[in-house]
Design an enzyme around this catalytic site. Structure first.
Site, PDB file in Angstrom:
ATOM      1  N   HIS A 106      15.782  72.692  39.964  1.00 50.35           N
ATOM      2  CA  HIS A 106      16.649  72.105  40.985  1.00 50.35           C
ATOM      3  C   HIS A 106      17.263  73.240  41.775  1.00 50.35           C
ATOM      4  O   HIS A 106      18.067  74.005  41.253  1.00 50.35           O
ATOM      5  CB  HIS A 106      17.731  71.254  40.290  1.00 50.35           C
ATOM      6  CG  HIS A 106      18.635  70.534  41.236  1.00 50.35           C
ATOM      7  ND1 HIS A 106      19.639  69.704  40.794  1.00 50.35           N
ATOM      8  CD2 HIS A 106      18.704  70.509  42.589  1.00 50.35           C
ATOM      9  CE1 HIS A 106      20.276  69.183  41.849  1.00 50.35           C
ATOM     10  NE2 HIS A 106      19.735  69.667  42.941  1.00 50.35           N
ATOM     11  N   ARG A 139      23.786  77.695  42.084  1.00 48.34           N
ATOM     12  CA  ARG A 139      24.494  78.088  40.855  1.00 48.34           C
ATOM     13  C   ARG A 139      23.527  78.543  39.757  1.00 48.34           C
ATOM     14  O   ARG A 139      23.926  79.233  38.839  1.00 48.34           O
ATOM     15  CB  ARG A 139      25.372  76.950  40.344  1.00 48.34           C
ATOM     16  CG  ARG A 139      24.616  75.753  39.846  1.00 48.34           C
ATOM     17  CD  ARG A 139      25.534  74.747  39.210  1.00 48.34           C
ATOM     18  NE  ARG A 139      26.348  74.051  40.181  1.00 48.34           N
ATOM     19  CZ  ARG A 139      26.916  72.863  39.931  1.00 48.34           C
ATOM     20  NH1 ARG A 139      26.769  72.285  38.748  1.00 48.34           N
ATOM     21  NH2 ARG A 139      27.619  72.256  40.849  1.00 48.34           N
ATOM     22  N   GLU A 195      13.369  69.579  42.405  1.00 49.55           N
ATOM     23  CA  GLU A 195      14.432  68.605  42.690  1.00 49.55           C
ATOM     24  C   GLU A 195      15.236  69.132  43.868  1.00 49.55           C
ATOM     25  O   GLU A 195      15.596  70.313  43.898  1.00 49.55           O
ATOM     26  CB  GLU A 195      15.361  68.472  41.488  1.00 49.55           C
ATOM     27  CG  GLU A 195      14.689  67.899  40.271  1.00 49.55           C
ATOM     28  CD  GLU A 195      15.632  67.929  39.066  1.00 49.55           C
ATOM     29  OE1 GLU A 195      16.793  68.370  39.200  1.00 49.55           O
ATOM     30  OE2 GLU A 195      15.192  67.524  37.998  1.00 49.55           O
ATOM     31  N   THR A 240      23.905  66.554  37.873  1.00 45.22           N
ATOM     32  CA  THR A 240      23.655  65.450  38.801  1.00 45.22           C
ATOM     33  C   THR A 240      24.239  64.156  38.248  1.00 45.22           C
ATOM     34  O   THR A 240      23.754  63.628  37.244  1.00 45.22           O
ATOM     35  CB  THR A 240      22.141  65.293  39.035  1.00 45.22           C
ATOM     36  OG1 THR A 240      21.575  66.581  39.236  1.00 45.22           O
ATOM     37  CG2 THR A 240      21.874  64.410  40.237  1.00 45.22           C
ATOM     38  N   GLU A 300      12.055  58.303  39.376  1.00 46.82           N
ATOM     39  CA  GLU A 300      12.642  58.848  38.157  1.00 46.82           C
ATOM     40  C   GLU A 300      13.906  58.052  37.845  1.00 46.82           C
ATOM     41  O   GLU A 300      14.859  58.041  38.638  1.00 46.82           O
ATOM     42  CB  GLU A 300      12.962  60.338  38.305  1.00 46.82           C
ATOM     43  CG  GLU A 300      13.581  60.905  37.036  1.00 46.82           C
ATOM     44  CD  GLU A 300      13.594  62.421  36.962  1.00 46.82           C
ATOM     45  OE1 GLU A 300      12.861  63.083  37.717  1.00 46.82           O
ATOM     46  OE2 GLU A 300      14.349  62.940  36.121  1.00 46.82           O
TER      47      GLU A 300
HETATM   48  N1  PXP Z   1      15.944  64.868  36.091  1.00 52.46           N
HETATM   49  C1  PXP Z   1      16.750  65.095  37.155  1.00 52.46           C
HETATM   50  C2  PXP Z   1      16.415  64.423  38.453  1.00 52.46           C
HETATM   51  C3  PXP Z   1      17.854  65.962  37.073  1.00 52.46           C
HETATM   52  O1  PXP Z   1      18.641  66.176  38.145  1.00 52.46           O
HETATM   53  C4  PXP Z   1      18.087  66.629  35.841  1.00 52.46           C
HETATM   54  C5  PXP Z   1      19.239  67.594  35.753  1.00 52.46           C
HETATM   55  O2  PXP Z   1      19.021  68.667  36.600  1.00 52.46           O
HETATM   56  C6  PXP Z   1      17.214  66.380  34.777  1.00 52.46           C
HETATM   57  C7  PXP Z   1      16.173  65.477  34.919  1.00 52.46           C
HETATM   58  C8  PXP Z   1      17.378  67.059  33.463  1.00 52.46           C
HETATM   59  O3  PXP Z   1      18.570  66.661  32.881  1.00 52.46           O
HETATM   60  P1  PXP Z   1      19.058  67.359  31.519  1.00 52.46           P
HETATM   61  O4  PXP Z   1      19.287  68.805  31.842  1.00 52.46           O
HETATM   62  O5  PXP Z   1      20.286  66.605  31.171  1.00 52.46           O
HETATM   63  O6  PXP Z   1      17.935  67.186  30.534  1.00 52.46           O
END
Ligand code: PXP
Length: 234
Positions: free
Chosen positions: A43, A49, A70, A101, A148
């Site tokens: 992302h 960050r 992302e 997010t 997603e």
């Molecule tokens: N999917 C999306 C769209 C996200 O924004 C994130 C967090 O950046 C994740 C998956 C992964 O989340 P986690 O780090 O909580 O596993």
């Protein structure tokens, strides 16, 4: 059998804590791929960050699997993503002050034009949304290839009945996404303890998981952490 997308953002979070060179997030790419990752997810946030533009460009060069970027739906990000050409872009909401997010993206009809800009250069577009049927129909209407499902609410619930209700919502959402011809993806807050209930639905084609894998890697190493998660989702 579901695919595993490993989100390596938090390797970069650790590096950015000292603004230095280590740990290098793209070393994580190779280790994750060698241990079962089917995709690497990053992302690129507006506040930079964790992941930086240079990380995404290096990743594009070295990746052996698929790159999922992302991104917030902004002109700057669209330009960057069209230039780097990930395999998939996932549209996500972004707020400066949030820790991660929070909540799904509110879809707008005019996203259709942006989605077309990616589709014309063969980049898949996924949208990160709450498991709400009307939003899924909107995703189809604006031309998304994949949805997603935001699993953050499921991950944070404590009450058994509430958890089951949320799983039912996720299942209903997955059925509709599939019926509308889009790919079914899920992510956010998933870990070694809560992922199995969603795997058992047998309806989710890909999981994107970051924080729990990188957290476990601190103690057991990334190879072990990825392999264990891969075993859980297959
Ligand atoms: N999917 C999306 C769209 C996200 O924004 C994130 C967090 O950046 C994740 C998956 C992964 O989340 P986690 O780090 O909580 O596993």
């Amino acid at each position: 059998m579901a695919d595993l997308g490993v989100n390596i953002d938090h390797v970069a979070t650790l590096r950015q804590a000292r603004m230095g060179n280590e740990p290098e997030p793209n070393f994580a790419t190779t280790i994750a791929e060698q241990n079962g990752a089917d995709q690497i997810t990053v992302h690129l946030r507006e506040d930079r960050r964790h992941i930086q533009e240079k990380d995404v460009r290096i990743l594009r060069d070295i990746i052996c699997t698929r790159l999922n970027l992302e991104m917030a739906v902004t002109e700057k990000m669209v330009k960057f993503a069209r230039n780097v050409k990930p395999d998939t872009v996932t549209f996500v909401p972004e707020k400066r002050q949030e820790l991660t997010t929070e909540g799904g993206l509110i879809l707008q009809e005019n996203f259709a034009e942006t989605i077309e800009l990616f589709k014309e250069i063969d980049i898949e577009v996924s949208v990160f949304i709450e498991p709400r049927l009307s939003t899924i129909e909107m995703a189809k209407k604006i031309g998304a290839d994949a949805v997603e499902i935001h699993t953050g609410k499921y991950a944070n619930l404590k009450d058994r009945r509430a958890i089951q209700e949320e799983i039912n919502k996720i299942e209903e959402a997955a059925i509709l996404i599939k019926r509308l011809g889009m790919r079914v993806v899920a992510g956010h807050g998933l870990n070694y303890y809560n992922v199995k209930k969603l795997v058992n639905l047998n309806k989710i084609e890909e999981f994107n998981i970051g924080h729990s894998i990188i957290s476990r890697a601190v103690f057991v190493g990334l190879a072990d952490a990825v392999k264990t998660m891969k075993d859980l989702i297959t």
